[in-house]
Write a protein that holds these residues in place. Structure first.
Motif, mmCIF file in Angstrom:
data_model
loop_
_atom_site.group_PDB
_atom_site.id
_atom_site.type_symbol
_atom_site.label_atom_id
_atom_site.label_comp_id
_atom_site.label_asym_id
_atom_site.label_seq_id
_atom_site.Cartn_x
_atom_site.Cartn_y
_atom_site.Cartn_z
ATOM 1 N N LEU A 171 0.820 -1.212 0.000
ATOM 2 C CA LEU A 171 0.000 0.000 0.000
ATOM 3 C C LEU A 171 0.856 1.265 0.000
ATOM 4 O O LEU A 171 0.321 2.381 -0.057
ATOM 5 C CB LEU A 171 -0.934 0.023 1.220
ATOM 6 N N THR A 172 2.167 1.116 0.112
ATOM 7 C CA THR A 172 3.064 2.273 0.185
ATOM 8 C C THR A 172 4.004 2.291 -1.019
ATOM 9 O O THR A 172 4.928 1.470 -1.094
ATOM 10 C CB THR A 172 3.894 2.214 1.480
ATOM 11 N N PRO A 173 3.820 3.266 -1.926
ATOM 12 C CA PRO A 173 2.719 4.225 -1.999
ATOM 13 C C PRO A 173 1.445 3.571 -2.550
ATOM 14 O O PRO A 173 1.535 2.416 -2.954
ATOM 15 C CB PRO A 173 3.270 5.277 -2.994
ATOM 16 N N PRO A 174 0.335 4.291 -2.504
ATOM 17 C CA PRO A 174 0.167 5.727 -2.284
ATOM 18 C C PRO A 174 0.050 6.146 -0.824
ATOM 19 O O PRO A 174 0.051 7.340 -0.533
ATOM 20 C CB PRO A 174 -1.129 6.045 -3.026
ATOM 21 N N TYR A 175 -0.058 5.196 0.100
ATOM 22 C CA TYR A 175 -0.190 5.564 1.508
ATOM 23 C C TYR A 175 1.161 5.484 2.193
ATOM 24 O O TYR A 175 2.069 4.776 1.756
ATOM 25 C CB TYR A 175 -1.222 4.653 2.194
ATOM 26 N N THR A 176 1.312 6.220 3.290
ATOM 27 C CA THR A 176 2.546 6.178 4.057
ATOM 28 C C THR A 176 2.592 4.880 4.861
ATOM 29 O O THR A 176 1.553 4.226 5.069
ATOM 30 C CB THR A 176 2.627 7.363 5.025
ATOM 31 N N PRO A 177 3.774 4.485 5.345
ATOM 32 C CA PRO A 177 3.833 3.283 6.188
ATOM 33 C C PRO A 177 2.920 3.371 7.410
ATOM 34 O O PRO A 177 2.310 2.367 7.789
ATOM 35 C CB PRO A 177 5.307 3.230 6.590
ATOM 36 N N ASP A 178 2.811 4.553 8.006
ATOM 37 C CA ASP A 178 1.928 4.690 9.165
ATOM 38 C C ASP A 178 0.470 4.488 8.763
ATOM 39 O O ASP A 178 -0.296 3.825 9.479
ATOM 40 C CB ASP A 178 2.108 6.068 9.808
ATOM 41 N N GLU A 179 0.078 5.038 7.635
ATOM 42 C CA GLU A 179 -1.302 4.867 7.174
ATOM 43 C C GLU A 179 -1.580 3.413 6.801
ATOM 44 O O GLU A 179 -2.673 2.893 7.074
ATOM 45 C CB GLU A 179 -1.565 5.792 5.986
ATOM 46 N N ALA A 180 -0.612 2.763 6.169
ATOM 47 C CA ALA A 180 -0.782 1.346 5.850
ATOM 48 C C ALA A 180 -0.973 0.529 7.114
ATOM 49 O O ALA A 180 -1.776 -0.414 7.150
ATOM 50 C CB ALA A 180 0.426 0.843 5.062
ATOM 51 N N ALA A 181 -0.251 0.881 8.178
ATOM 52 C CA ALA A 181 -0.410 0.182 9.453
ATOM 53 C C ALA A 181 -1.793 0.453 10.052
ATOM 54 O O ALA A 181 -2.393 -0.441 10.664
ATOM 55 C CB ALA A 181 0.687 0.593 10.426
ATOM 56 N N GLN A 182 -2.288 1.672 9.883
ATOM 57 C CA GLN A 182 -3.646 1.968 10.352
ATOM 58 C C GLN A 182 -4.677 1.107 9.632
ATOM 59 O O GLN A 182 -5.628 0.608 10.241
ATOM 60 C CB GLN A 182 -3.961 3.450 10.146
ATOM 61 N N LEU A 183 -4.492 0.941 8.332
ATOM 62 C CA LEU A 183 -5.409 0.100 7.563
ATOM 63 C C LEU A 183 -5.292 -1.362 7.976
ATOM 64 O O LEU A 183 -6.302 -2.077 8.063
ATOM 65 C CB LEU A 183 -5.137 0.256 6.071
ATOM 66 N N ALA A 184 -4.077 -1.815 8.248
ATOM 67 C CA ALA A 184 -3.897 -3.197 8.702
ATOM 68 C C ALA A 184 -4.581 -3.409 10.052
ATOM 69 O O ALA A 184 -5.225 -4.450 10.275
ATOM 70 C CB ALA A 184 -2.408 -3.517 8.811
ATOM 71 N N GLU A 185 -4.435 -2.456 10.954
ATOM 72 C CA GLU A 185 -5.083 -2.589 12.262
ATOM 73 C C GLU A 185 -6.604 -2.605 12.118
ATOM 74 O O GLU A 185 -7.294 -3.389 12.783
ATOM 75 C CB GLU A 185 -4.658 -1.451 13.181
ATOM 76 N N ALA A 186 -7.135 -1.762 11.237
ATOM 77 C CA ALA A 186 -8.581 -1.739 11.013
ATOM 78 C C ALA A 186 -9.061 -3.050 10.414
ATOM 79 O O ALA A 186 -10.121 -3.576 10.792
ATOM 80 C CB ALA A 186 -8.944 -0.574 10.101
ATOM 81 N N ALA A 187 -8.282 -3.614 9.473
ATOM 82 C CA ALA A 187 -8.647 -4.898 8.881
ATOM 83 C C ALA A 187 -8.658 -5.989 9.941
ATOM 84 O O ALA A 187 -9.558 -6.847 9.963
ATOM 85 C CB ALA A 187 -7.674 -5.246 7.759
ATOM 86 N N LEU A 188 -7.671 -5.969 10.807
ATOM 87 C CA LEU A 188 -7.601 -6.964 11.870
ATOM 88 C C LEU A 188 -8.769 -6.800 12.838
ATOM 89 O O LEU A 188 -9.390 -7.787 13.262
ATOM 90 C CB LEU A 188 -6.266 -6.833 12.596
ATOM 91 N N TYR A 189 -9.092 -5.560 13.178
ATOM 92 C CA TYR A 189 -10.227 -5.300 14.078
ATOM 93 C C TYR A 189 -11.523 -5.857 13.496
ATOM 94 O O TYR A 189 -12.281 -6.553 14.188
ATOM 95 C CB TYR A 189 -10.357 -3.793 14.312
ATOM 96 N N ASP A 190 -11.795 -5.561 12.226
ATOM 97 C CA ASP A 190 -13.036 -6.040 11.603
ATOM 98 C C ASP A 190 -13.072 -7.566 11.538
ATOM 99 O O ASP A 190 -14.122 -8.187 11.751
ATOM 100 C CB ASP A 190 -13.177 -5.461 10.195
ATOM 101 N N THR A 191 -11.926 -8.168 11.248
ATOM 102 C CA THR A 191 -11.857 -9.630 11.177
ATOM 103 C C THR A 191 -12.155 -10.257 12.535
ATOM 104 O O THR A 191 -12.959 -11.200 12.652
ATOM 105 C CB THR A 191 -10.471 -10.069 10.694
ATOM 106 N N LEU A 192 -11.522 -9.741 13.573
ATOM 107 C CA LEU A 192 -11.726 -10.296 14.916
ATOM 108 C C LEU A 192 -13.155 -10.062 15.393
ATOM 109 O O LEU A 192 -13.719 -10.907 16.095
ATOM 110 C CB LEU A 192 -10.724 -9.685 15.887
ATOM 111 N N ARG A 193 -13.730 -8.954 15.015
ATOM 112 C CA ARG A 193 -15.119 -8.685 15.403
ATOM 113 C C ARG A 193 -16.061 -9.711 14.793
ATOM 114 O O ARG A 193 -16.978 -10.200 15.453
ATOM 115 C CB ARG A 193 -15.507 -7.273 14.962
#
Length: 222
Positions: free
Chosen positions: A32-54
């Motif tokens: 995802l980098t680019p177009p997103y920064t490494p920090d933003e890619a990590a935010q997306l990964a955390e959100a994906a993990l959150y939705d999966t675990l939910r």
């Protein structure tokens, strides 16, 4: 197996394993980098993990386990055990995850945040293993997003070539060659690229992944 009566708690017959990586910038979602920064890619990964675990948390399960590369964080909800991933290639890590489980087990990844309890239900319901030895969920990129085994056997995964456009076909062929009766889960798209992220967010607009993506601006648009 008999389903529980209304209002009665029942753990379900199946252990669910979520194989995951700690969402650390520079270590996750690097495509995802680019177009997103490494920090933003990590935010997306955390959100994906959150939705999966939910989604997993909403379904009956004998145990819920995060098989983790890294350390747990605030994204980990109650109700999950944590087990470290073993060293080695992906086939060895998946094989080891199954080797440490007993009884019917379903393994999924963290790259399909559009997963829902309804999508998981066929493999986690109380009659999921009647006349069935394995569940298989293909990924649209040629891999797979879910693999369930009535009797976990790491030999079914070791040596399967991973991260190719033939991984899913090779893994499914391994199941049928072993004489297993295989049932299918719906195919899903993994989040690997920015285009994948947009398509997955559109498929699951109510999740944290979609909300996180919506507030990020790709580098080219800044």
């Amino acid at each position: 197996m008999t389903e529980p009566a209304a209002g009665e708690e029942c753990p379900g017959p199946t252990t669910v394993l979520v194989i995951a990586k700690e969402p650390v910038p520079g270590r996750v979602k690097t495509r995802l980098t680019p177009p997103y920064t490494p920090d933003e890619a990590a935010q997306l990964a955390e959100a994906a993990l959150y939705d999966t675990l939910r989604a997993v948390r909403a379904m009956p399960a004998r145990r819920r386990v995060v098989v983790l590369d890294g350390r747990p964080g605030s994204w980990l909800p109650a109700g999950f055990d944590v087990r470290p991933q073993c060293p080695g290639g992906l086939d060895e890590r998946l094989a080891a995850a199954f080797a440490d489980s007993t009884g019917p087990t379903l393994l999924i990844g963290m790259d399909t945040p559009q997963v829902t309890p309804q999508l998981l239900a066929p493999a986690l319901d109380f009659d999921a293993w009647e006349d069935c030895d394995a569940w298989f969920g293909a990924a649209e990129d040629g891999g797979f997003w879910a693999l369930g085994l009535a009797a976990p056997d790491p030999r079914l995964l070791r040596g399967v070539p991973m991260s190719t456009d033939r991984t899913g076909a090779a893994q499914r062929a391994r199941l049928t060659a072993a004489g297993l009766r295989v049932r299918e889960l719906p195919p899903l798209r993994d989040v690997d690229t920015a285009d994948d992220a947009e398509r997955v967010a559109a498929a699951a607009p109510g999740g944290r992944f979609a909300a996180t993506l919506a507030r990020l601006t790709p580098v080219a648009e800044r």
